[in-house]
Write an enzyme that holds these catalytic residues in place. Structure first.
Site, PDB file in Angstrom:
ATOM      1  N   GLY A 239      18.340  64.291 -41.203  1.00  0.00           N
ATOM      2  CA  GLY A 239      17.201  64.080 -42.080  1.00  0.00           C
ATOM      3  C   GLY A 239      17.480  63.911 -43.556  1.00  0.00           C
ATOM      4  O   GLY A 239      16.565  63.577 -44.314  1.00  0.00           O
ATOM      5  N   ARG A 276      21.006  58.559 -41.060  1.00  0.00           N
ATOM      6  CA  ARG A 276      20.808  57.705 -42.223  1.00  0.00           C
ATOM      7  C   ARG A 276      21.794  57.989 -43.351  1.00  0.00           C
ATOM      8  O   ARG A 276      22.330  57.066 -43.961  1.00  0.00           O
ATOM      9  CB  ARG A 276      19.385  57.913 -42.728  1.00  0.00           C
ATOM     10  CG  ARG A 276      18.956  56.946 -43.811  1.00  0.00           C
ATOM     11  CD  ARG A 276      17.642  57.368 -44.452  1.00  0.00           C
ATOM     12  NE  ARG A 276      16.639  57.835 -43.535  1.00  0.00           N
ATOM     13  CZ  ARG A 276      15.674  57.071 -43.007  1.00  0.00           C
ATOM     14  NH1 ARG A 276      15.589  55.807 -43.361  1.00  0.00           N
ATOM     15  NH2 ARG A 276      14.794  57.580 -42.160  1.00  0.00           N
ATOM     16  N   CYS A 342       6.052  34.838 -36.872  1.00  0.00           N
ATOM     17  CA  CYS A 342       4.638  34.466 -36.990  1.00  0.00           C
ATOM     18  C   CYS A 342       3.741  35.684 -37.075  1.00  0.00           C
ATOM     19  O   CYS A 342       2.939  35.956 -36.177  1.00  0.00           O
ATOM     20  CB  CYS A 342       4.250  33.587 -35.809  1.00  0.00           C
ATOM     21  SG  CYS A 342       5.268  32.121 -35.790  1.00  0.00           S
ATOM     22  N   GLU A 343       3.888  36.454 -38.103  1.00  0.00           N
ATOM     23  CA  GLU A 343       3.041  37.624 -38.351  1.00  0.00           C
ATOM     24  C   GLU A 343       2.958  37.823 -39.856  1.00  0.00           C
ATOM     25  O   GLU A 343       3.979  37.707 -40.545  1.00  0.00           O
ATOM     26  CB  GLU A 343       3.667  38.900 -37.775  1.00  0.00           C
ATOM     27  CG  GLU A 343       3.951  38.852 -36.312  1.00  0.00           C
ATOM     28  CD  GLU A 343       3.414  40.057 -35.569  1.00  0.00           C
ATOM     29  OE1 GLU A 343       2.638  40.844 -36.156  1.00  0.00           O
ATOM     30  OE2 GLU A 343       3.760  40.184 -34.394  1.00  0.00           O
TER      31      GLU A 343
HETATM   32  N1  LLP Z   1      18.128  64.362 -35.015  1.00  0.00           N
HETATM   33  C1  LLP Z   1      16.935  64.109 -34.441  1.00  0.00           C
HETATM   34  C2  LLP Z   1      16.452  64.995 -33.386  1.00  0.00           C
HETATM   35  C3  LLP Z   1      16.184  63.009 -34.878  1.00  0.00           C
HETATM   36  O1  LLP Z   1      15.002  62.764 -34.318  1.00  0.00           O
HETATM   37  C4  LLP Z   1      16.674  62.162 -35.903  1.00  0.00           C
HETATM   38  C5  LLP Z   1      15.919  61.009 -36.365  1.00  0.00           C
HETATM   39  C6  LLP Z   1      17.935  62.463 -36.459  1.00  0.00           C
HETATM   40  C7  LLP Z   1      18.623  63.577 -35.993  1.00  0.00           C
HETATM   41  C8  LLP Z   1      18.553  61.643 -37.533  1.00  0.00           C
HETATM   42  O2  LLP Z   1      17.803  61.660 -38.690  1.00  0.00           O
HETATM   43  P1  LLP Z   1      18.373  61.008 -40.045  1.00  0.00           P
HETATM   44  O3  LLP Z   1      19.555  61.836 -40.501  1.00  0.00           O
HETATM   45  O4  LLP Z   1      18.778  59.626 -39.753  1.00  0.00           O
HETATM   46  O5  LLP Z   1      17.238  61.093 -40.974  1.00  0.00           O
HETATM   47  N2  LLP Z   1      13.275  54.672 -37.872  1.00  0.00           N
HETATM   48  C9  LLP Z   1      13.001  55.545 -38.979  1.00  0.00           C
HETATM   49  C10 LLP Z   1      13.713  56.859 -38.851  1.00  0.00           C
HETATM   50  C11 LLP Z   1      13.420  57.623 -37.553  1.00  0.00           C
HETATM   51  C12 LLP Z   1      14.188  58.889 -37.431  1.00  0.00           C
HETATM   52  C13 LLP Z   1      14.036  59.472 -36.085  1.00  0.00           C
HETATM   53  N3  LLP Z   1      14.790  60.656 -35.868  1.00  0.00           N
HETATM   54  C14 LLP Z   1      13.358  54.823 -40.276  1.00  0.00           C
HETATM   55  O6  LLP Z   1      13.787  53.684 -40.214  1.00  0.00           O
HETATM   56  O7  LLP Z   1      13.190  55.363 -41.347  1.00  0.00           O
END
Ligand code: LLP
Length: 417
Positions: A239, A276, A342-343
């Protein structure tokens, strides 16, 4: 921090001009920087080196095999959320005992694959899932290592679509029910309790929600220990945010500085699931300007990359910096940068100030390494794009551009049509 910089007015991926890669591999094109990935993984490893830990990279952010392999070679594990991600992690050489498996909807086949592979732990999200894992482990005459994903009800202060740790979210077991669920788990014959898990959301730009959520989870760890249930693995999820525009998120060192004191004197292996913050700024999407269009109220720059290649702006209103691959001295203009889909929701940027672009020129969409390619699709029958990794002056194609034939792969014509 990343290694995409201008040298003599030309954007480079490490030591390679972006335009060289675009010429060789075509556009749209995802480009990743090896050194940036390495720097990010090492930053996590260093920050938490004082305690036992596993950095379980969240594959959903970017599951290209070369990326997983690189992270694995630096000691990283994997956080997976499907049989497909588990398969990829194992194929890329991630040791099974560094793989955590989360997700609210694990199927029987997926649970079997994970049990057969001897993963570190299942992050279990409901009572029924717990019973199902116990049942399947029994049939397979094995024990299932589990952590319960607890929803700490802490506001991550991020976009609602990517916040997961509030009562109203579908994720995890409610905080109030956690102890009872652990008691239940302890009674199940084929379940082995190893950990506790939380993940409250993504793109967090403050450290306080991490701290607040951890404090709540530690209350549970203590309560469990008082009832004779010992937790060896504490999984605090992922996160950590990145800089897309003007955010100033904490880095792994700042996160560590705030949470390590809370773990002092505890015999716990810390698990983190960053996605991320490892890969986001390590990737860019290169697009070519196809047409410039003037509408009564707007200027449009139509590029060859669309929402099927990078959907974040369309569905989250996400900001991605967009810059010319070759700097010029032209004036700035304000334009929507849109794709060919096309959106009306197909845009990479709205009302963006950008140097005037001519047809055929290249634009770099920055910070596109996370949730870029993995969320891409073939919508409008557009083949998925190629991916390249750069290391210094070396580079390699790490995923071929799909062909039109690939679009139809696996399809058969029904005998009644
Ligand atoms: N662990 C779990 C249980 C998760 O659900 C997620 C992300 C992560 C780790 C990794 O989180 P990060 O470090 O990447 O923040 N598609 C969205 C982000 C969805 C994240 C879903 N879960 C976007 O493009 O911002």
């Amino acid at each position: 921090m990343h290694f995409f910089e201008y040298k003599k007015g030309e954007l480079h991926a490490e030591d390679v001009p972006v335009s060289t890669l675009a010429n060789e591999f075509g556009t749209p094109l995802y480009i990743y920087s090896f050194k940036t990935l390495e720097r990010h993984v090492k930053a996590y490893e260093k920050a938490f080196s004082s305690i036992p830990h596993v950095i379980c990279y969240a594959l959903k952010a970017n599951s290209n095999t070369s990326i997983i392999k690189l992270i694995g070679s630096l000691g990283g594990g994997a956080d997976v959320v499907s049989g497909g991600e588990l398969y990829r992690a194992l194929k890329a050489g991630i040791p099974a005992d560094k793989i955590a498996y989360a997700g609210v909807g694990k199927t029987e086949d997926e649970i079997r694959l994970a049990l057969k592979s001897n993963i570190l732990m299942f992050n279990v999200e409901s009572e029924q899932e717990l019973a199902e894992i116990d049942r399947i482990a029994g049939l397979m005459k094995t024990g299932a290592p589990i952590a319960l994903r607890v929803n700490p009800d802490v506001d991550p202060q991020t976009h609602p679509y990517i916040s997961t740790g509030l009562k109203k979210n579908k994720f995890g077991i409610p905080f109030e029910d956690a102890i009872e669920h652990y008691r239940l788990a302890a009674k199940l014959k084929n379940i082995r309790i190893v950990g506790i898990h939380k993940h409250i959301g993504s793109q967090l730009t403050k450290v306080s929600p991490f701290v607040d959520a951890l404090k709540r989870i530690l209350l549970l760890v203590d309560e469990l220990s008082a009832t004779g249930i010992r937790i060896s693995h504490l999984d605090i999820g992922g996160g950590l945010g990145i800089t897309y525009n003007d955010e100033t998120p904490p880095d792994p060192a700042a996160l560590a500085k705030n949470i390590l004191p809370l773990l002092k004197g505890r015999d716990l292996t810390l698990v983190l699931e960053p996605g991320r913050s490892i890969v986001g700024n390590a990737g860019i999407l290169v697009a070519k300007a196809l047409y410039l269009k003037k509408a009564p109220e707007k200027n449009f720059i139509v590029v060859d990359a669309g929402m099927n290649d990078l959907i974040r702006p369309s569905i989250y209103g996400a900001y991605h910096h967009i810059q010319p691959v070759v700097k010029n001295r032209r004036k700035n203009t304000i334009a929507d940068i849109v794709g060919p889909i096309c959106e009306s929701g197909d845009f990479l940027a709205k009302d963006r100030e950008i140097q005037i672009v001519n047809r055929g020129e290249l634009l770099a969409v920055m910070s596109a390494g996370a949730y870029g390619f993995t969320m891409s699709s073939q919508y409008n029958s557009r083949p998925r794009v190629a991916e390249v990794m750069v290391k210094g002056s070396e580079y390699a194609l790490i995923r071929k551009r799909e062909t039109y034939a690939d679009l139809m792969k696996g399809e058969t014509i029904a005998r009644f049509v």
